[in-house]
Enzyme design. Structure first.
Site, PDB file in Angstrom:
ATOM      1  N   ARG A  90       0.855  -1.188   0.000  1.00 35.04           N
ATOM      2  CA  ARG A  90       0.000   0.000   0.000  1.00 35.04           C
ATOM      3  C   ARG A  90       0.885   1.230   0.000  1.00 35.04           C
ATOM      4  O   ARG A  90       1.856   1.286   0.770  1.00 35.04           O
ATOM      5  CB  ARG A  90      -0.880   0.079   1.256  1.00 35.04           C
ATOM      6  CG  ARG A  90      -1.909  -0.993   1.401  1.00 35.04           C
ATOM      7  CD  ARG A  90      -2.977  -0.965   0.353  1.00 35.04           C
ATOM      8  NE  ARG A  90      -3.838   0.208   0.394  1.00 35.04           N
ATOM      9  CZ  ARG A  90      -4.712   0.504  -0.566  1.00 35.04           C
ATOM     10  NH1 ARG A  90      -4.794  -0.254  -1.640  1.00 35.04           N
ATOM     11  NH2 ARG A  90      -5.484   1.560  -0.468  1.00 35.04           N
ATOM     12  N   LEU A  92       1.817   4.784   1.181  1.00 38.26           N
ATOM     13  CA  LEU A  92       1.547   5.473   2.442  1.00 38.26           C
ATOM     14  C   LEU A  92       1.529   6.980   2.203  1.00 38.26           C
ATOM     15  O   LEU A  92       2.297   7.498   1.382  1.00 38.26           O
ATOM     16  CB  LEU A  92       2.637   5.106   3.462  1.00 38.26           C
ATOM     17  CG  LEU A  92       2.626   3.626   3.863  1.00 38.26           C
ATOM     18  CD1 LEU A  92       3.927   3.240   4.552  1.00 38.26           C
ATOM     19  CD2 LEU A  92       1.428   3.307   4.759  1.00 38.26           C
ATOM     20  N   ASN A 106      12.063   0.122   4.755  1.00 33.97           N
ATOM     21  CA  ASN A 106      11.461  -0.667   3.672  1.00 33.97           C
ATOM     22  C   ASN A 106      12.540  -1.502   3.007  1.00 33.97           C
ATOM     23  O   ASN A 106      13.701  -1.116   2.965  1.00 33.97           O
ATOM     24  CB  ASN A 106      10.841   0.289   2.639  1.00 33.97           C
ATOM     25  CG  ASN A 106      10.200  -0.446   1.478  1.00 33.97           C
ATOM     26  OD1 ASN A 106       9.427  -1.386   1.686  1.00 33.97           O
ATOM     27  ND2 ASN A 106      10.511  -0.038   0.262  1.00 33.97           N
ATOM     28  N   HIS A 108      13.396  -3.159  -0.726  1.00 31.61           N
ATOM     29  CA  HIS A 108      13.000  -3.040  -2.135  1.00 31.61           C
ATOM     30  C   HIS A 108      13.908  -3.952  -2.969  1.00 31.61           C
ATOM     31  O   HIS A 108      15.132  -3.957  -2.775  1.00 31.61           O
ATOM     32  CB  HIS A 108      13.136  -1.584  -2.588  1.00 31.61           C
ATOM     33  CG  HIS A 108      12.721  -1.399  -4.011  1.00 31.61           C
ATOM     34  ND1 HIS A 108      11.397  -1.376  -4.410  1.00 31.61           N
ATOM     35  CD2 HIS A 108      13.449  -1.263  -5.144  1.00 31.61           C
ATOM     36  CE1 HIS A 108      11.331  -1.216  -5.716  1.00 31.61           C
ATOM     37  NE2 HIS A 108      12.568  -1.146  -6.184  1.00 31.61           N
TER      38      HIS A 108
HETATM   39  C1  GAR Z   1      10.046  -8.788  -1.622  1.00 32.85           C
HETATM   40  O1  GAR Z   1      10.821  -9.149  -2.731  1.00 32.85           O
HETATM   41  C2  GAR Z   1      10.150  -7.304  -1.352  1.00 32.85           C
HETATM   42  O2  GAR Z   1      11.434  -6.797  -1.612  1.00 32.85           O
HETATM   43  C3  GAR Z   1       9.144  -6.755  -2.335  1.00 32.85           C
HETATM   44  O3  GAR Z   1       8.067  -7.642  -2.257  1.00 32.85           O
HETATM   45  C4  GAR Z   1       8.548  -8.937  -1.919  1.00 32.85           C
HETATM   46  C5  GAR Z   1       7.783  -9.421  -0.712  1.00 32.85           C
HETATM   47  O4  GAR Z   1       8.098 -10.753  -0.426  1.00 32.85           O
HETATM   48  N1  GAR Z   1       8.765  -5.432  -1.984  1.00 32.85           N
HETATM   49  C6  GAR Z   1       8.445  -4.497  -2.873  1.00 32.85           C
HETATM   50  O5  GAR Z   1       8.425  -4.710  -4.079  1.00 32.85           O
HETATM   51  C7  GAR Z   1       8.081  -3.153  -2.301  1.00 32.85           C
HETATM   52  N2  GAR Z   1       8.211  -2.130  -3.287  1.00 32.85           N
HETATM   53  P1  GAR Z   1       7.834 -11.350   1.001  1.00 32.85           P
HETATM   54  O6  GAR Z   1       6.358 -11.079   1.312  1.00 32.85           O
HETATM   55  O7  GAR Z   1       8.084 -12.814   0.832  1.00 32.85           O
HETATM   56  O8  GAR Z   1       8.757 -10.694   1.954  1.00 32.85           O
END
Ligand code: GAR
Length: 213
Positions: A90, A92, A106, A108
């Site tokens: 989401r 923010l 966070n 990424h």
């Molecule tokens: C992870 O690869 C994280 O880096 C990415 O979502 C995935 C969540 O996996 N986050 C993003 O893309 C945020 N912009 P997880 O639920 O197994 O941790």
């Protein structure tokens, strides 16, 4: 340091943090796992480890602000001092991000500032980069921006597709997220002039070169 984790899905980074925090020597404890999606698989994984979980379903709120007010209440109830976004999908509001300034981080799946947004592994393959990776950063109002705490680089293989590359990056994510939280909880990582200074950081001396020959 009392830490809350915000998830929307699978929660593998959350699991990496829970595993790290299960060590009595780890300087952070996980006080709450909160999901905006009721069916997020990560919720059951956290509950199975005895971690308090909560759903704040964004669909039940009329506005982003109302949703975030409920999240803020839950974080306050849990006594959270640090909030980790771990696959929290989401956007923010600026108000929420500023309220948690330098206490909201966070992960990424790219070497920021390259490849912001979604589909980062497809973006990396399309760009033809030889090294890809992941970043843990303090959150700022602009998406995928903010002072960088830790990064990991992985080689891109010639036969990679987005899934194989994602798997390699994810394994690195599971290493740097617990590391970044540890640095913050130990008081070793702090923001100065929008850069992160890390006390007593161990710096690798060898470059990661791809192709190696
Ligand atoms: C992870 O690869 C994280 O880096 C990415 O979502 C995935 C969540 O996996 N986050 C993003 O893309 C945020 N912009 P997880 O639920 O197994 O941790």
């Amino acid at each position: 340091m009392k830490t809350a984790i915000l998830i929307s899905g699978r929660g593998s980074n959350m699991e990496a943090l829970l595993t790290a925090a299960a060590d009595p020597d780890y300087p952070a404890g996980i006080a709450l796992v909160l999901s905006n999606r009721p069916g997020a698989p990560g919720l059951d994984k956290a509950a199975a480890r005895g971690i308090p979980t909560l759903v704040v379903d964004h669909k039940q709120y009329d506005s982003r602000e109302a949703f975030e007010a409920a999240v803020t209440d839950a974080l306050a109830d849990a006594g959270a001092e640090l909030v980790c976004l771990a696959g929290f999908m989401r956007l923010l509001t600026d108000g929420f991000v500023e309220r948690w300034r330098d206490r909201l981080i966070n992960i990424h799946p790219s070497l920021l500032p390259a490849f912001r947004g979604l589909h980062t592994h497809e973006q990396a393959l399309a760009a033809g980069v030889r090294l890809h990776g992941c970043t843990v950063h303090f959150t700022r109002p602009a998406m995928d921006e903010g002072p960088i705490i830790a990064q990991a680089a992985v080689p891109v293989h010639p036969d990679d597709d987005a899934d194989t590359l994602a798997d390699r990056v994810l394994a690195a994510e599971h290493r740097i997220y617990p590391l970044a939280v540890r640095l913050i909880a130990e008081g070793r990582a702090r923001v100065e002039n929008e850069r992160v200074l890390v006390d007593d950081a161990a710096i690798p001396q060898t470059p990661l070169i791809n192709p190696a020959g």
